[in-house]
Design an enzyme around this catalytic site. Structure first.
Site, PDB file in Angstrom:
ATOM      1  N   ASN A   1     -15.773 -40.152 -26.669  1.00 16.34           N
ATOM      2  CA  ASN A   1     -15.384 -41.258 -25.798  1.00 16.34           C
ATOM      3  C   ASN A   1     -15.745 -42.562 -26.502  1.00 16.34           C
ATOM      4  O   ASN A   1     -16.808 -42.661 -27.124  1.00 16.34           O
ATOM      5  CB  ASN A   1     -16.118 -41.185 -24.457  1.00 16.34           C
ATOM      6  CG  ASN A   1     -15.881 -39.875 -23.743  1.00 16.34           C
ATOM      7  OD1 ASN A   1     -14.749 -39.507 -23.469  1.00 16.34           O
ATOM      8  ND2 ASN A   1     -16.957 -39.148 -23.462  1.00 16.34           N
TER       9      ASN A   1
ATOM     10  N   ASP B   1     -20.171 -32.037 -29.379  1.00 17.12           N
ATOM     11  CA  ASP B   1     -19.523 -31.095 -30.293  1.00 17.12           C
ATOM     12  C   ASP B   1     -19.423 -31.617 -31.715  1.00 17.12           C
ATOM     13  O   ASP B   1     -19.286 -30.828 -32.655  1.00 17.12           O
ATOM     14  CB  ASP B   1     -18.108 -30.757 -29.793  1.00 17.12           C
ATOM     15  CG  ASP B   1     -18.135 -30.077 -28.441  1.00 17.12           C
ATOM     16  OD1 ASP B   1     -18.966 -29.174 -28.256  1.00 17.12           O
ATOM     17  OD2 ASP B   1     -17.339 -30.457 -27.575  1.00 17.12           O
TER      18      ASP B   1
ATOM     19  N   GLY C   1      -9.316 -30.058 -26.098  1.00 17.01           N
ATOM     20  CA  GLY C   1      -9.165 -29.086 -25.027  1.00 17.01           C
ATOM     21  C   GLY C   1      -9.625 -27.690 -25.367  1.00 17.01           C
ATOM     22  O   GLY C   1      -9.246 -26.726 -24.666  1.00 17.01           O
ATOM     23  N   ARG C   2     -10.441 -27.541 -26.409  1.00 12.77           N
ATOM     24  CA  ARG C   2     -10.922 -26.225 -26.800  1.00 12.77           C
ATOM     25  C   ARG C   2     -12.358 -26.031 -26.320  1.00 12.77           C
ATOM     26  O   ARG C   2     -13.013 -26.961 -25.846  1.00 12.77           O
ATOM     27  CB  ARG C   2     -10.861 -26.063 -28.325  1.00 12.77           C
ATOM     28  CG  ARG C   2      -9.518 -26.389 -28.936  1.00 12.77           C
ATOM     29  CD  ARG C   2      -8.460 -25.365 -28.576  1.00 12.77           C
ATOM     30  NE  ARG C   2      -8.589 -24.147 -29.339  1.00 12.77           N
ATOM     31  CZ  ARG C   2      -8.028 -23.939 -30.530  1.00 12.77           C
ATOM     32  NH1 ARG C   2      -7.307 -24.912 -31.099  1.00 12.77           N
ATOM     33  NH2 ARG C   2      -8.172 -22.799 -31.149  1.00 12.77           N
TER      34      ARG C   2
ATOM     35  N   HIS D   1     -10.729 -41.607 -23.959  1.00 13.46           N
ATOM     36  CA  HIS D   1     -11.306 -40.268 -24.138  1.00 13.46           C
ATOM     37  C   HIS D   1     -10.343 -39.464 -25.006  1.00 13.46           C
ATOM     38  O   HIS D   1      -9.129 -39.476 -24.770  1.00 13.46           O
ATOM     39  CB  HIS D   1     -11.505 -39.560 -22.802  1.00 13.46           C
ATOM     40  CG  HIS D   1     -11.825 -38.100 -22.932  1.00 13.46           C
ATOM     41  ND1 HIS D   1     -13.066 -37.645 -23.321  1.00 13.46           N
ATOM     42  CD2 HIS D   1     -11.061 -36.990 -22.737  1.00 13.46           C
ATOM     43  CE1 HIS D   1     -13.064 -36.328 -23.359  1.00 13.46           C
ATOM     44  NE2 HIS D   1     -11.853 -35.901 -23.010  1.00 13.46           N
TER      45      HIS D   1
ATOM     46  N   SER E   1      -9.877 -35.519 -26.734  1.00 15.30           N
ATOM     47  CA  SER E   1     -10.373 -34.153 -26.764  1.00 15.30           C
ATOM     48  C   SER E   1      -9.280 -33.218 -27.256  1.00 15.30           C
ATOM     49  O   SER E   1      -8.088 -33.509 -27.117  1.00 15.30           O
ATOM     50  CB  SER E   1     -10.830 -33.726 -25.363  1.00 15.30           C
ATOM     51  OG  SER E   1     -11.121 -32.346 -25.311  1.00 15.30           O
TER      52      SER E   1
ATOM     53  N   SER F   1     -14.394 -26.733 -30.094  1.00 18.11           N
ATOM     54  CA  SER F   1     -14.335 -27.915 -29.233  1.00 18.11           C
ATOM     55  C   SER F   1     -14.658 -29.185 -30.018  1.00 18.11           C
ATOM     56  O   SER F   1     -15.637 -29.249 -30.757  1.00 18.11           O
ATOM     57  CB  SER F   1     -15.322 -27.762 -28.072  1.00 18.11           C
ATOM     58  OG  SER F   1     -15.330 -28.919 -27.266  1.00 18.11           O
TER      59      SER F   1
ATOM     60  N   SER G   1       1.683 -15.041 -34.845  1.00 15.74           N
ATOM     61  CA  SER G   1       2.484 -15.379 -33.663  1.00 15.74           C
ATOM     62  C   SER G   1       2.719 -16.872 -33.472  1.00 15.74           C
ATOM     63  O   SER G   1       2.856 -17.345 -32.330  1.00 15.74           O
ATOM     64  CB  SER G   1       1.835 -14.796 -32.391  1.00 15.74           C
ATOM     65  OG  SER G   1       1.739 -13.404 -32.489  1.00 15.74           O
TER      66      SER G   1
END
Length: 338
Positions: free
Chosen positions: A215, A253, A205-206, A201, A203, A211, A166
């Site tokens: 920083n 992470d 966003g997961r 920062h 990221s 993830s 998809s």
């Protein structure tokens, strides 16, 4: 009376009518004597300087300012004319879309626990970047010409050719930052210098196993001369707590991200005619991991610019920070670096 003499006499008459007297009258007489007895090669400013009505350092500063301009200075001057307009968005980094962005090895390992996902990823995807900044100060803060900005950059890697899953966004990176820019009075090799200090920062966003974030505080040095710009940036990663268990949402992470991203980044940009060439390199000399990236923009149509880029190494995105690959892309840019 010739035109040059008429201009000089008019200038002196205006000075007299403005209420200047005493020393000003002597300076006017001095200027007329220089004009009448000189060879005609002196300018009005030079005669004023010799007669004491214009300071040598003022002329030198004006000539220096006019002579030492580069691409960063020119961009800052253009942006300052519109950055406070309510309907104008000021670019930060480049804004572009690469409809065809290939890789030598898509990162399937990061998605190993998601059945059917990694296996259906395509080696060609679409990438785009949106980047803007907002000034926070109207006038000078600490130094003449300095500025404080809020910046935001969004990068997205879109698996638009993966119809079996998809066509998802494989990765998105969000980078809010605050940074301070200040030009320096240190001019070397006939060029200008400046510094940038900021907090950033980054990221994707997961959550959970996908993830990635970190920083960092950074300091950058800029050098410009004519159409050439060199930047050197170093950073310090702000430490995070270690994970207490594998799915700990509050832990680090990616504790080894500096092993691959390093601590330094070198950038070079050169503008030649209607073309702009760029280079980025970073490396961790302890682990010998790093990356290089080259890009070129060229005229396309109207405001649109063609953009071609090549990347090799680690850290092309946060999810790929420890994944080595070579990438090539071509597309459209809305703005150059400079």
């Amino acid at each position: 009376m010739n035109i040059t003499k008429q201009v000089i006499l008019t200038s002196l008459l205006v000075a007299s009518e403005s209420g200047l007297a005493g020393d000003a009258s002597k300076e006017n007489d001095c200027i007329l004597n220089l004009y009448n007895s000189g060879s005609g090669e002196l300018t009005l400013s030079e005669m004023r300087m010799m007669c004491g009505s214009e300071k040598p350092q003022t002329m030198a500063a004006e000539k220096s300012e006019a002579r030492n301009t580069g691409r960063i200075t020119n961009r800052r001057q253009r942006e300052s004319q519109t950055e406070f307009e309510p309907y104008v968005i000021t670019p930060h980094n480049m804004n572009y879309i690469l409809p065809a962005y290939s890789t030598s090895a898509i990162n399937r390992e990061a998605y190993r626990l998601f059945d059917g996902y990694g296996e259906n990823l395509e080696d060609i995807e679409t990438k785009f970047q949106l980047s803007l900044k907002v000034p926070l100060n109207y006038g000078d803060m600490l130094l003449k010409g300095d500025a404080l900005y809020l910046g935001f950059t969004l990068e997205a890697w879109w698996q638009v050719y993966s119809s079996n899953i998809s066509k998802p966004f494989r990765e998105t990176n969000y980078t809010p930052e605050i940074f301070y820019y200040a030009p320096l009075n240190w001019q070397i090799f006939g060029g200008n210098t400046a510094v940038i200090v900021g907090l950033e920062h980054q990221s994707n966003g997961r959550s959970q196993l996908l993830s990635r974030s970190w920083n960092r505080a950074y300091t950058g040095f800029l050098f410009e001369k004519d159409n050439f710009v060199l930047s050197f940036r170093s950073w310090y990663r702000l430490e995070e707590d270690e994970k207490e268990f594998e799915f700990d949402p509050g832990g680090d992470d990616n504790p080894d991200i500096e092993d691959y991203m390093g601590h330094y980044e070198l950038g070079i940009v050169y503008k030649w005619d209607m073309f702009e060439f760029s280079f980025m390199g970073r490396r961790n000399f302890s682990t010998d991991f790093g990356a290089v990236e080259a890009g070129m923009t060229f005229p396309l149509w109207g405001k649109l610019r063609g953009y071609a880029t090549a990347f090799h190494g680690y850290g092309e995105s946060l999810i790929d920070y420890n994944h080595k690959q070579s990438r090539f892309g071509i597309g459209i840019a809305l703005n150059d670096i400079l």
